[in-house]
Design a protein around this motif. Structure first.
Motif, PDB file in Angstrom:
ATOM      1  N   TRP A 265       1.002  -1.113  -0.035  1.00  0.00           N
ATOM      2  CA  TRP A 265      -0.027   0.269  -0.220  1.00  0.00           C
ATOM      3  C   TRP A 265       0.823   1.532   0.321  1.00  0.00           C
ATOM      4  O   TRP A 265       0.944   2.297  -0.780  1.00  0.00           O
ATOM      5  N   ILE A 266       1.837   0.977   0.769  1.00  0.00           N
ATOM      6  CA  ILE A 266       3.013   1.984   0.471  1.00  0.00           C
ATOM      7  C   ILE A 266       3.684   2.825  -0.656  1.00  0.00           C
ATOM      8  O   ILE A 266       3.528   3.654  -1.232  1.00  0.00           O
ATOM      9  N   CYS A 267       3.592   1.369  -1.474  1.00  0.00           N
ATOM     10  CA  CYS A 267       4.516   1.798  -2.767  1.00  0.00           C
ATOM     11  C   CYS A 267       3.100   2.390  -3.482  1.00  0.00           C
ATOM     12  O   CYS A 267       3.335   3.018  -4.872  1.00  0.00           O
ATOM     13  N   THR A 268       2.199   2.019  -3.934  1.00  0.00           N
ATOM     14  CA  THR A 268       0.755   1.872  -4.217  1.00  0.00           C
ATOM     15  C   THR A 268      -0.144   3.390  -4.614  1.00  0.00           C
ATOM     16  O   THR A 268       0.533   4.191  -5.698  1.00  0.00           O
ATOM     17  N   ALA A 269       0.334   3.684  -2.543  1.00  0.00           N
ATOM     18  CA  ALA A 269       0.603   5.728  -2.617  1.00  0.00           C
ATOM     19  C   ALA A 269       1.497   6.214  -3.086  1.00  0.00           C
ATOM     20  O   ALA A 269       1.302   7.027  -3.744  1.00  0.00           O
ATOM     21  N   TYR A 270       2.336   5.774  -3.448  1.00  0.00           N
ATOM     22  CA  TYR A 270       4.009   6.859  -3.574  1.00  0.00           C
ATOM     23  C   TYR A 270       4.298   6.578  -5.353  1.00  0.00           C
ATOM     24  O   TYR A 270       3.835   7.975  -6.537  1.00  0.00           O
ATOM     25  N   LEU A 271       3.218   5.819  -5.703  1.00  0.00           N
ATOM     26  CA  LEU A 271       3.550   5.916  -7.631  1.00  0.00           C
ATOM     27  C   LEU A 271       1.578   6.290  -7.708  1.00  0.00           C
ATOM     28  O   LEU A 271       2.449   7.019  -8.493  1.00  0.00           O
ATOM     29  N   VAL A 272       1.111   6.340  -7.184  1.00  0.00           N
ATOM     30  CA  VAL A 272      -0.071   7.262  -7.502  1.00  0.00           C
ATOM     31  C   VAL A 272       0.278   9.105  -7.552  1.00  0.00           C
ATOM     32  O   VAL A 272      -0.619  10.308  -8.375  1.00  0.00           O
ATOM     33  N   ALA A 273       0.636   9.042  -6.483  1.00  0.00           N
ATOM     34  CA  ALA A 273       0.941  10.647  -6.084  1.00  0.00           C
ATOM     35  C   ALA A 273       2.210  10.782  -7.076  1.00  0.00           C
ATOM     36  O   ALA A 273       2.098  12.084  -7.388  1.00  0.00           O
ATOM     37  N   ALA A 274       3.200  10.317  -7.698  1.00  0.00           N
ATOM     38  CA  ALA A 274       3.614  10.545  -8.812  1.00  0.00           C
ATOM     39  C   ALA A 274       3.128  10.943  -9.824  1.00  0.00           C
ATOM     40  O   ALA A 274       3.451  11.983 -10.809  1.00  0.00           O
ATOM     41  N   PHE A 275       2.115  10.107 -10.134  1.00  0.00           N
ATOM     42  CA  PHE A 275       1.421  10.109 -11.487  1.00  0.00           C
ATOM     43  C   PHE A 275       0.805  11.455 -11.099  1.00  0.00           C
ATOM     44  O   PHE A 275       0.698  12.014 -12.402  1.00  0.00           O
ATOM     45  N   PHE A 276       0.215  11.872 -10.365  1.00  0.00           N
ATOM     46  CA  PHE A 276      -1.168  12.928 -10.618  1.00  0.00           C
ATOM     47  C   PHE A 276       0.799  14.157 -10.298  1.00  0.00           C
ATOM     48  O   PHE A 276      -0.178  15.111 -10.902  1.00  0.00           O
ATOM     49  N   VAL A 277       2.323  13.930  -9.486  1.00  0.00           N
ATOM     50  CA  VAL A 277       1.864  15.243 -10.328  1.00  0.00           C
ATOM     51  C   VAL A 277       3.030  15.575 -11.330  1.00  0.00           C
ATOM     52  O   VAL A 277       3.645  16.320 -11.650  1.00  0.00           O
ATOM     53  N   THR A 278       3.108  14.117 -11.820  1.00  0.00           N
ATOM     54  CA  THR A 278       3.361  14.274 -13.314  1.00  0.00           C
ATOM     55  C   THR A 278       2.877  14.828 -14.517  1.00  0.00           C
ATOM     56  O   THR A 278       3.283  15.060 -15.729  1.00  0.00           O
TER      57      THR A 278
END
Length: 421
Positions: A265-278
């Motif tokens: 869940w930590i990895c998923t949350a980080y990837l989602v956050a990175a997606f919204f930043v990009t």
């Protein structure tokens, strides 16, 4: 009554119990701290991911087109380069770590240096062909912009000096930065493996320390005629060493962490956050969603020095890949993934071919048509050519093995990282 087999089987007798305990303790102290998987069938997941990285690198080297939006760099902080370097470190440690344990430091070093020489020769050969390709196109079509865009203007002005600088890995045209980085990293592989043989965690800690000191003191390697290396080896060594650490038992020790739902869940949350930043990079209208304080802290996310956010993004992708892409997944042997796996198994040749094809595609798009259809056609054609070349190389090697012309086979993922150790 005792049997003669008792001492052989390790059953202590009488006063010899203390002696056996001391011998066991001494054996534990002298045993290497690393563990290696049993040599045998190739790890197809590594070949698959490496082949995917090669395709993505090729597409990213082309002008922006439809397929570009299918590469991971548009949806997060890291890209295919991180995948490529990590797997290179992993496979190099797998192949030469075994040589270090079985044959010793000197033999393993000799094998590593032989592979470094092979990669260096491939780089020089690619450099020569690449220069000839660009020079011919620029002259034939009377368009000096090709020479400027590909970064060879200094070669045309001072070819004698530039050739020497190229041999020293200080002068590189556009898209030719990965192999010099890998050559430097491989040169230090014997020392890395020797340290990991006894203290793998300490070795990884020293790598982290070098990474931190590079950021603090701004260490870098200069390039010719000016500037610095696009991929700073002092920083990118962290990803390479981390790959080696994982191959030599680190991944096994992290199994519980990787299998934890919390990690997922930590990895998923980080990837989602990175997606919204990009997403704010591609849609400027959404930039208001990024707090200014976070922007000041986050930017720039530099690729040259392997920004922490890029490294963390790769770790998140790797953790989820290991979790959901099982080693025994039947799809790894399907014909649909065979092209990717073949390219991953012959990565040195396919990488060099991809660099050549990227400029050829750039030329076609500039001289023939820059429309969406032509972009897609060039991208797909390049991938098919890479697949075809990988198939030919695989067929040739298989035929040579059947004829008995190759006397020794490797059991690991040897190609770009390991070679024929």
């Amino acid at each position: 009554m005792t049997s003669i087999a008792d001492p052989i089987a390790g059953t202590p007798r009488g006063d010899s119990r203390g002696t056996f305990a001391k011998d066991d303790a001494a054996a534990v102290v002298s045993a290497p701290a690393i563990t290696l998987a049993v040599a045998g069938e190739r790890e197809l997941r590594l070949d698959l991911c490496r082949g995917l990285a090669l395709w993505l690198i090729f597409v990213d080297h082309l002008p922006t087109n439809i397929l570009t939006w299918f590469t991971i760099r548009n949806y997060g902080f890291s890209d295919a380069t991180e995948i490529f370097i990590f797997i290179s470190g992993y496979t190099a440690a797998f192949v030469y770590g075994r040589a270090m344990l079985q044959a010793g430091f000197v033999v393993a070093t000799a094998r590593v240096l032989r592979r470094v020489w092979q990669i260096y020769v491939a780089h020089v050969f690619l450099f020569t062909i690449f220069l000839a390709e660009i020079s011919y196109v620029a002259t034939r079509f009377e368009n000096p912009l090709y020479s400027e865009e590909m970064g060879i203007m200094d070669f045309l002005k001072q070819p004698d000096v530039t050739i020497v600088q190229a041999l020293l890995l200080r002068f590189r045209p556009v898209n030719m930065d990965v192999l010099p980085l890998y050559i430097v990293l491989m040169l230090f592989l014997p020392v890395i493996l020797w340290l990991m043989k006894w203290r793998p965690d300490v070795t990884l800690g020293l790598s982290v320390l070098l990474y931190a000191l590079t950021w603090h003191f701004d260490w870098y390697l200069t390039a010719y005629p000016s500037g610095f290396w696009i991929f700073n080896p002092f920083c990118w060594q962290l990803l390479f060493v981390f790959g080696a650490w994982c191959a030599l038992g680190g991944a096994q020790r992290m199994f519980r962490i990787l299998a934890s739902p919390v990690t997922m869940w930590i990895c998923t949350a980080y990837l989602v956050a990175a997606f919204f930043v990009t997403l704010t990079w591609h849609i400027p209208q959404l930039s208001f969603l990024m707090p200014k304080r976070i922007e000041r802290w986050m930017y720039p996310i530099t690729k040259t020095d392997l920004d922490v956010l890029r490294f963390a993004h790769f770790l998140a992708l790797a953790a989820l890949t290991v979790r959901f892409l099982r080693k025994d997944w039947s799809g790894l042997k399907s014909r649909w993934l065979r092209p990717l796996i073949l390219c991953g198994q012959h990565s040195l040749e396919i990488f060099c071919l991809g660099v050549f094809l990227a400029f050829a595609g750039h030329f076609v798009l500039a001289e023939v048509s820059g429309g969406a259809f032509m972009h897609a056609l060039v991208s797909v054609a390049g991938i098919l050519i890479m697949w075809g070349m990988a198939w030919v190389i695989s067929w040739y090697k298989h035929s040579a093995d059947k004829d008995g012309s190759k006397t020794k086979r490797t059991g690991g993922n040897a190609d770009l990282a390991g070679g024929g150790a």
